[in-house]
Design a protein around this motif. Sequence first.
Motif, PDB file in Angstrom:
ATOM      1  N   ALA A 115       0.899  -1.279   0.025  1.00  0.00           N
ATOM      2  CA  ALA A 115      -0.231  -0.183  -0.083  1.00  0.00           C
ATOM      3  C   ALA A 115       0.723   1.007   0.058  1.00  0.00           C
ATOM      4  O   ALA A 115       0.574   2.302  -0.717  1.00  0.00           O
ATOM      5  N   TYR A 116       2.063   1.078   0.741  1.00  0.00           N
ATOM      6  CA  TYR A 116       2.903   2.341   0.873  1.00  0.00           C
ATOM      7  C   TYR A 116       3.557   2.584  -0.584  1.00  0.00           C
ATOM      8  O   TYR A 116       3.789   3.753  -1.198  1.00  0.00           O
ATOM      9  N   VAL A 117       3.941   1.751  -1.064  1.00  0.00           N
ATOM     10  CA  VAL A 117       4.641   1.719  -2.351  1.00  0.00           C
ATOM     11  C   VAL A 117       3.935   2.174  -3.535  1.00  0.00           C
ATOM     12  O   VAL A 117       4.273   2.944  -4.125  1.00  0.00           O
ATOM     13  N   ASN A 118       2.543   1.611  -3.653  1.00  0.00           N
ATOM     14  CA  ASN A 118       1.527   2.058  -4.510  1.00  0.00           C
ATOM     15  C   ASN A 118       1.231   3.361  -4.524  1.00  0.00           C
ATOM     16  O   ASN A 118       1.021   4.128  -5.556  1.00  0.00           O
ATOM     17  N   LEU A 119       0.872   3.989  -3.155  1.00  0.00           N
ATOM     18  CA  LEU A 119       0.500   5.188  -2.935  1.00  0.00           C
ATOM     19  C   LEU A 119       1.686   6.119  -3.246  1.00  0.00           C
ATOM     20  O   LEU A 119       1.570   7.186  -3.987  1.00  0.00           O
ATOM     21  N   ALA A 120       2.980   5.872  -2.982  1.00  0.00           N
ATOM     22  CA  ALA A 120       3.985   6.701  -3.548  1.00  0.00           C
ATOM     23  C   ALA A 120       4.187   6.766  -5.024  1.00  0.00           C
ATOM     24  O   ALA A 120       4.506   7.700  -5.619  1.00  0.00           O
ATOM     25  N   ASP A 121       3.947   5.415  -5.718  1.00  0.00           N
ATOM     26  CA  ASP A 121       4.039   5.550  -7.247  1.00  0.00           C
ATOM     27  C   ASP A 121       2.827   6.383  -7.729  1.00  0.00           C
ATOM     28  O   ASP A 121       2.930   7.113  -8.588  1.00  0.00           O
ATOM     29  N   GLU A 131       5.598  14.040  -1.496  1.00  0.00           N
ATOM     30  CA  GLU A 131       4.717  13.027  -0.883  1.00  0.00           C
ATOM     31  C   GLU A 131       5.060  11.508  -1.153  1.00  0.00           C
ATOM     32  O   GLU A 131       5.080  10.845  -0.013  1.00  0.00           O
ATOM     33  N   ALA A 132       5.476  11.417  -2.222  1.00  0.00           N
ATOM     34  CA  ALA A 132       6.121  10.137  -2.482  1.00  0.00           C
ATOM     35  C   ALA A 132       7.202   9.805  -1.745  1.00  0.00           C
ATOM     36  O   ALA A 132       7.162   8.628  -0.910  1.00  0.00           O
ATOM     37  N   GLU A 133       8.051  10.497  -1.365  1.00  0.00           N
ATOM     38  CA  GLU A 133       9.230  10.242  -0.597  1.00  0.00           C
ATOM     39  C   GLU A 133       8.891  10.225   0.943  1.00  0.00           C
ATOM     40  O   GLU A 133       9.413   9.311   1.643  1.00  0.00           O
ATOM     41  N   LYS A 134       8.028  10.935   1.308  1.00  0.00           N
ATOM     42  CA  LYS A 134       7.554  10.864   2.595  1.00  0.00           C
ATOM     43  C   LYS A 134       6.688   9.394   3.043  1.00  0.00           C
ATOM     44  O   LYS A 134       7.184   8.977   4.194  1.00  0.00           O
ATOM     45  N   VAL A 135       6.038   9.029   2.151  1.00  0.00           N
ATOM     46  CA  VAL A 135       5.473   7.898   2.146  1.00  0.00           C
ATOM     47  C   VAL A 135       6.415   6.457   2.181  1.00  0.00           C
ATOM     48  O   VAL A 135       6.279   5.421   3.131  1.00  0.00           O
ATOM     49  N   LEU A 136       7.390   6.790   1.364  1.00  0.00           N
ATOM     50  CA  LEU A 136       8.355   5.697   1.310  1.00  0.00           C
ATOM     51  C   LEU A 136       9.336   5.649   2.554  1.00  0.00           C
ATOM     52  O   LEU A 136       9.829   4.554   2.801  1.00  0.00           O
ATOM     53  N   ARG A 137       9.618   6.634   2.960  1.00  0.00           N
ATOM     54  CA  ARG A 137      10.431   6.763   4.298  1.00  0.00           C
ATOM     55  C   ARG A 137       9.509   6.158   5.339  1.00  0.00           C
ATOM     56  O   ARG A 137       9.877   5.598   6.432  1.00  0.00           O
ATOM     57  N   GLN A 138       8.307   6.296   5.524  1.00  0.00           N
ATOM     58  CA  GLN A 138       7.401   5.725   6.487  1.00  0.00           C
ATOM     59  C   GLN A 138       7.322   4.487   6.444  1.00  0.00           C
ATOM     60  O   GLN A 138       7.498   3.406   7.350  1.00  0.00           O
ATOM     61  N   ALA A 147      13.684  -4.259   0.279  1.00  0.00           N
ATOM     62  CA  ALA A 147      14.723  -3.888  -0.678  1.00  0.00           C
ATOM     63  C   ALA A 147      13.663  -3.193  -1.708  1.00  0.00           C
ATOM     64  O   ALA A 147      14.170  -1.955  -2.360  1.00  0.00           O
ATOM     65  N   THR A 148      12.558  -3.628  -2.098  1.00  0.00           N
ATOM     66  CA  THR A 148      11.889  -2.717  -3.082  1.00  0.00           C
ATOM     67  C   THR A 148      11.424  -1.396  -2.515  1.00  0.00           C
ATOM     68  O   THR A 148      11.442  -0.558  -3.244  1.00  0.00           O
ATOM     69  N   VAL A 149      11.300  -0.981  -1.333  1.00  0.00           N
ATOM     70  CA  VAL A 149      11.163   0.271  -0.841  1.00  0.00           C
ATOM     71  C   VAL A 149      12.430   1.321  -1.007  1.00  0.00           C
ATOM     72  O   VAL A 149      12.253   2.237  -1.417  1.00  0.00           O
ATOM     73  N   HIS A 150      13.500   0.570  -0.583  1.00  0.00           N
ATOM     74  CA  HIS A 150      14.703   1.428  -0.763  1.00  0.00           C
ATOM     75  C   HIS A 150      14.849   1.876  -2.510  1.00  0.00           C
ATOM     76  O   HIS A 150      15.480   2.661  -2.567  1.00  0.00           O
ATOM     77  N   HIS A 151      14.723   0.802  -3.074  1.00  0.00           N
ATOM     78  CA  HIS A 151      14.947   1.257  -4.622  1.00  0.00           C
ATOM     79  C   HIS A 151      13.970   2.226  -5.002  1.00  0.00           C
ATOM     80  O   HIS A 151      14.346   3.100  -5.719  1.00  0.00           O
ATOM     81  N   ALA A 152      12.693   2.038  -4.775  1.00  0.00           N
ATOM     82  CA  ALA A 152      11.748   3.004  -4.915  1.00  0.00           C
ATOM     83  C   ALA A 152      11.885   4.278  -4.612  1.00  0.00           C
ATOM     84  O   ALA A 152      11.889   5.357  -5.254  1.00  0.00           O
ATOM     85  N   LEU A 153      12.531   4.360  -3.225  1.00  0.00           N
ATOM     86  CA  LEU A 153      13.036   5.875  -2.675  1.00  0.00           C
ATOM     87  C   LEU A 153      14.181   6.427  -3.545  1.00  0.00           C
ATOM     88  O   LEU A 153      14.322   7.390  -3.765  1.00  0.00           O
ATOM     89  N   GLY A 154      15.273   5.258  -3.895  1.00  0.00           N
ATOM     90  CA  GLY A 154      16.130   5.986  -4.587  1.00  0.00           C
ATOM     91  C   GLY A 154      15.910   6.264  -5.922  1.00  0.00           C
ATOM     92  O   GLY A 154      16.251   7.414  -6.230  1.00  0.00           O
ATOM     93  N   LEU A 155      14.776   6.001  -6.431  1.00  0.00           N
ATOM     94  CA  LEU A 155      14.262   6.508  -7.811  1.00  0.00           C
ATOM     95  C   LEU A 155      13.463   7.807  -7.440  1.00  0.00           C
ATOM     96  O   LEU A 155      13.888   8.674  -8.625  1.00  0.00           O
ATOM     97  N   SER A 156      12.941   7.955  -6.239  1.00  0.00           N
ATOM     98  CA  SER A 156      12.454   9.285  -6.290  1.00  0.00           C
ATOM     99  C   SER A 156      13.384  10.590  -6.022  1.00  0.00           C
ATOM    100  O   SER A 156      13.394  11.521  -6.404  1.00  0.00           O
ATOM    101  N   LEU A 157      14.502   9.904  -5.254  1.00  0.00           N
ATOM    102  CA  LEU A 157      15.493  10.879  -5.070  1.00  0.00           C
ATOM    103  C   LEU A 157      16.207  11.311  -6.189  1.00  0.00           C
ATOM    104  O   LEU A 157      16.655  12.608  -6.444  1.00  0.00           O
ATOM    105  N   VAL A 158      16.420  10.286  -7.085  1.00  0.00           N
ATOM    106  CA  VAL A 158      17.087  10.745  -8.794  1.00  0.00           C
ATOM    107  C   VAL A 158      16.089  11.856  -9.245  1.00  0.00           C
ATOM    108  O   VAL A 158      16.780  12.746  -9.761  1.00  0.00           O
ATOM    109  N   ARG A 159      15.039  11.600  -9.284  1.00  0.00           N
ATOM    110  CA  ARG A 159      13.985  12.230 -10.073  1.00  0.00           C
ATOM    111  C   ARG A 159      14.110  13.574  -9.105  1.00  0.00           C
ATOM    112  O   ARG A 159      13.716  14.912  -9.938  1.00  0.00           O
TER     113      ARG A 159
END
Length: 246
Positions: A115-121, A131-138, A147-159
């Motif tokens: 739910a967190y990953v999908n909301l962030a996406d 907001e995406a970063e906030k949800v992923l850090r939660q 690992a999925t969450v760290h990867h998604a957060l990395g992509l958000s930080l790149v953007r």
Amino acid sequence: DDDPLVRLAAVEVLERLPLNMRVRLAFPMLEDPVRAVRMETGRLLAGIPVGDLPAEQRALLDNALQEFITAQQANAERPEALANLGNLYAAQGKSTETIAAYNTAMALDADFIPAYVNLADFYRAQGNEAEAEKVLRQAIAIAPEEATVHHALGLSLVRQKRTDEALQQFRQASRLNPDNADYIYIYAVAMYSTGKQEKAVMLLQGAHNRHPQNREILNALVAYQRDLGNEAAAENYARKLRALSR
């Protein structure tokens, strides 16, 4: 096929196709006699523009979507059902309903990471990286080994052009799931783009040893070795890449 499980699997596979092919091949399945097949077809077609559909086709789609929603609402005590609704509403572009469904799923089970990953996406698709970063850090605070969450957060930080911070997340994702070739590939690309060329190539060489059939890794090795002036190494990886096409 006479077996509804085969028809259901066929519909699921259509998700990999371009939208126009998906629509053409999936629409007849809205009249399938089995509800599970109709529901999956409705979910698959939830995001298509419906304004130009003939009334009969629109009615079939509306019916399948309602069957899907009713089935999820019947299991509304489960976070998976709310996440399914969130995914459907996201495909339809219904922002308020999407956010509410994912938040309800998280309220039902704070450990339900999808739910967190999908909301962030969803926030990413809306262009709301904060907001995406906030949800992923939660999510990371709840499941630091995911690992999925760290990867998604990395992509958000790149953007967000925060590459140094993104590298830390990509490193963590590849450490937690070293068998995921995509995580290692993205980590290496990020390293190379920040001036750590030699380390990136070493990482990709190790990844190639574990995933010799991965084309993205081989393509990167060819390009990076050429950039570094290592023509012999580049040609070696190019031969391996060509061999995969035979």
